[in-house]
Design an enzyme around this catalytic site. Structure first.
Site, mmCIF file in Angstrom:
data_model
loop_
_atom_site.group_PDB
_atom_site.id
_atom_site.type_symbol
_atom_site.label_atom_id
_atom_site.label_comp_id
_atom_site.label_asym_id
_atom_site.label_seq_id
_atom_site.Cartn_x
_atom_site.Cartn_y
_atom_site.Cartn_z
ATOM 1 N N SER A 1 2.614 -3.159 -5.090
ATOM 2 C CA SER A 1 2.615 -4.458 -4.401
ATOM 3 C C SER A 1 1.513 -5.351 -4.965
ATOM 4 O O SER A 1 1.684 -6.573 -5.046
ATOM 5 C CB SER A 1 2.459 -4.274 -2.890
ATOM 6 O OG SER A 1 1.356 -3.449 -2.608
ATOM 7 N N ASP B 1 1.414 -0.664 -14.250
ATOM 8 C CA ASP B 1 2.037 -1.448 -13.188
ATOM 9 C C ASP B 1 2.261 -2.892 -13.635
ATOM 10 O O ASP B 1 3.361 -3.436 -13.514
ATOM 11 C CB ASP B 1 1.165 -1.433 -11.930
ATOM 12 C CG ASP B 1 0.934 -0.019 -11.428
ATOM 13 O OD1 ASP B 1 1.580 0.907 -11.956
ATOM 14 O OD2 ASP B 1 0.099 0.160 -10.524
ATOM 15 N N GLY C 1 0.814 -1.227 0.000
ATOM 16 C CA GLY C 1 0.000 0.000 0.000
ATOM 17 C C GLY C 1 0.838 1.263 0.000
ATOM 18 O O GLY C 1 0.424 2.301 0.493
HETATM 19 C C1 GLA Z 1 -1.588 3.650 -9.996
HETATM 20 C C2 GLA Z 1 -2.235 2.809 -11.086
HETATM 21 C C3 GLA Z 1 -1.509 2.987 -12.413
HETATM 22 C C4 GLA Z 1 -1.362 4.475 -12.768
HETATM 23 C C5 GLA Z 1 -0.791 5.247 -11.586
HETATM 24 C C6 GLA Z 1 -0.750 6.731 -11.834
HETATM 25 O O1 GLA Z 1 -0.311 3.184 -9.728
HETATM 26 O O2 GLA Z 1 -2.204 1.454 -10.722
HETATM 27 O O3 GLA Z 1 -2.191 2.295 -13.429
HETATM 28 O O4 GLA Z 1 -2.581 5.002 -13.186
HETATM 29 O O5 GLA Z 1 -1.536 5.006 -10.403
HETATM 30 O O6 GLA Z 1 0.158 7.039 -12.831
#
Ligand code: GLA
Length: 390
Positions: free
Chosen positions: A129, A173, A124
C-alpha cells in the site's frame, strides 16, 4: 477497476472538500503480490511479483497557491503542507510529502495541488500500500507539468520510503507497482534492474491472496535486523570467497563449501537467500511451461525456508498456509511480502476456487479466531493515468 459512475461521485466529493474549479485528472497505481523471491531484493537477487487489481486512485488538481492539500478517504484524514518547508510528520501523508520533496529536488519547482486518495487495497497487509500511494503520486505529478518517467518515479518513490519515511525496503515494490503488465509476472534482477515479463501462462488456475487479519508496518518488524544479518553473512562469506557484490552473487556450490564457517544464524539467513534465487529461476520455467504442480512445490519450499531459515513467518501465516495446503484444490501456498503478518498467496485450481473460499476462511477462523480476508486476483498493469475525467 472503478467505473465511470463511481468516478463521477468521487469528483463530487473532491469538489465539496477542496472547492470547484480547474481540471481534475485521475491516476491509478496497483498493489503487488510476490509469487516467489522473498527477502532477495535487498540482497541483489531475483523476485517474481505481479501487480494486483486492487490499488490506490488519486484525483489531482493543480492549484495556484500553497498549501498542498491532500485527503485519504480510507483513513478519513486530511493533511496540508507548505511546499517550501516539508517536514516528516509521522503520518500517512509522509509518503506524499517525501515524493513531493524528491520530485522538487530533481525537477526544480513544482506547483501546489489538491489530491484526493481512495482505493481498495488493505493498508499494512503486505500488499505494498505504501509503494502504491508513492507511485500514484509520482505519476500524477505529470499533471503538474513534470515529465516523470516510470524509471524516475521508481527512484523518487524509493527515496521517499527509504530516506524520508525511514523504511529501508528494497526495490521490488516500487518497481513492480510502476512496471507491471497485465497477465504477466515480472522477473526482476534487483541488482541490475534488468527485467522480463513472464506471461502468467497457467490455464485453469486462480491466484488467491489470503490476508491473516494481522496488520503490521515494516518499521515495527525485525526487517532491519534481517538486512543487517545479511550484510554480516556477506562479510563472513567474503573472508572465504573473496569480494562479492552481494549475497546473491554467492553460488550454491560456493555456499555449500564454506557454510560451516559461518555463525549458525547467519548461515540460515544466507542459505534462504541463495536457494530462494534458484527457486525463482525454476518458477519462471514453470510459468513458461504452464506447470502449476512444480510452481506450487517451489512456493511451499519457499514458505518453509522463510519460516525455518529466515524466521519471518508467524503462527497466523503458518496456520493459513497449512490450512490452504490441506485443501485438495491447492497446488501451493506461501507467505508473501516481508512476513511477520500480512498475507499468503495460494495457487488454486479454478474449479476448486469456490470450495476453497467456502471452507478455508472458516477453518482459519476456527484455528485463530481471526477473520481472514480473501482476494482473488489477476496480474494487473502498473501505475498510469486513467481516462480524463473533467
Ligand atoms: C517488503 C519490502 C520489499 C521486500 C519484501 C520482502 O515488502 O518492501 O522491498 O524486501 O518485503 O521480499
Amino acid at each position: 477497476m472503478i467505473d465511470s459512475n463511481a468516478i463521477e461521485k468521487k469528483i463530487v466529493d473532491f469538489d465539496s472538500r477542496f472547492g470547484r474549479g480547474g481540471h481534475v485528472d485521475l491516476y491509478f497505481a496497483p498493489g503487488r503480490v510476490n509469487l516467489i523471491g522473498e527477502h532477495t531484493d535487498y540482497n541483489g537477487g531475483l523476485v517474481l511479483p505481479v501487480a494486483i487489481e486492487r490499488g490506490t486512485y488519486m484525483l489531482i488538481r493543480k492549484t495556484e497557491l500553497p498549501p498542498v492539500r491532500i485527503y485519504s478517504e480510507n483513513r478519513d484524514k486530511e493533511a496540508r503542507f507548505d511546499p517550501s518547508n516539508i517536514n516528516r510528520e509521522n503520518d500517512w501523508a509522509d509518503y506524499v510529502r517525501g515524493v513531493y520533496l524528491y520530485t522538487k529536488r530533481y525537477f526544480g519547482e513544482l506547483p501546489p495541488f489538491d489530491g484526493y486518495y481512495f482505493g481498495d487495497l488493505p493498508l499494512g497487509a503486505g500488499l505494498s500500500s505504501s509503494a502504491s500511494i508513492e507511485l500514484v503520486t509520482a505519476v500524477a505529478f505529470r499533471s503538474l507539468g513534470c515529465e516523470m518517467t516510470l524509471e524516475r518515479a521508481v527512484i523518487i518513490s524509493r527515496r521517499a520510503e527509504n530516506d524520508f519515511v525511514g523504511v529501508p525496503c528494497g526495490i521490488m515494490d516500487q518497481f513492480t507497482v510502476a512496471f507491471a503488465k497485465e497477465n504477466c509476472a515480472l522477473l526482476i534482477n534487483c541488482d541490475t534492474l534488468e527485467h522480463k515479463y513472464v506471461p502468467f501462462n497457467i490455464p485453469d488456475c486462480s491466484l488467491v491472496i489470503g490476508h491473516t487479519g494481522v496488520y503490521r508496518s515494516l518499521s515495527d518488524t525485525p526487517y532491519n535486523t534481517r538486512l543487517s544479518e545479511c550484510q554480516s553473512a556477506l562479510s563472513e562469506l567474503e573472508k572465504k570467497l573473496g569480494p562479492k557484490k552481494n549475497l546473491s552473487e554467492v553460488s550454491v556450490l560456493e555456499f555449500e563449501k564454506v557454510k560451516y564457517s559461518l555463525p549458525e544464524t547467519l548461515a540460515m539467513r544466507a542459505e534462504h537467500v541463495i536457494f530462494e534465487n534458484v527457486r525463482v529461476e525454476e518458477a519462471v520455467l514453470c510459468l513458461e511451461r504452464g506447470d502449476p504442480e512444480k510452481l506450487g512445490y517451489l512456493m511451499n519450499r519457499s514458505h518453509e525456508s522463510l519460516r525455518d531459515l529466515y524466521e519471518v513467518s508467524s503462527p497466523e501465516l503458518d496456520a493459513l498456509q497449512q490450512i490452504s495446503l490441506e485443501h485438495p484444490g491447492v497446488w501451493g501456498c506461501r507467505l508473501t511480502g516481508a512476513g511477520f503478518g500480512g498475507c499468503v498467496i495460494a495457487l488454486v485450481r479454478s474449479e476448486a476456487l469456490e470450495s476453497y473460499l467456502r471452507s478455508v476462511p472458516e477453518k482459519y477462523w476456527k484455528a485463530t479466531h481471526l477473520d481472514g480476508e480473501f482476494i482473488v486476483t489477476k496480474p494487473e498493469g502498473g501505475a498510469r493515468k486513467l481516462e480524463a475525467v473533467t
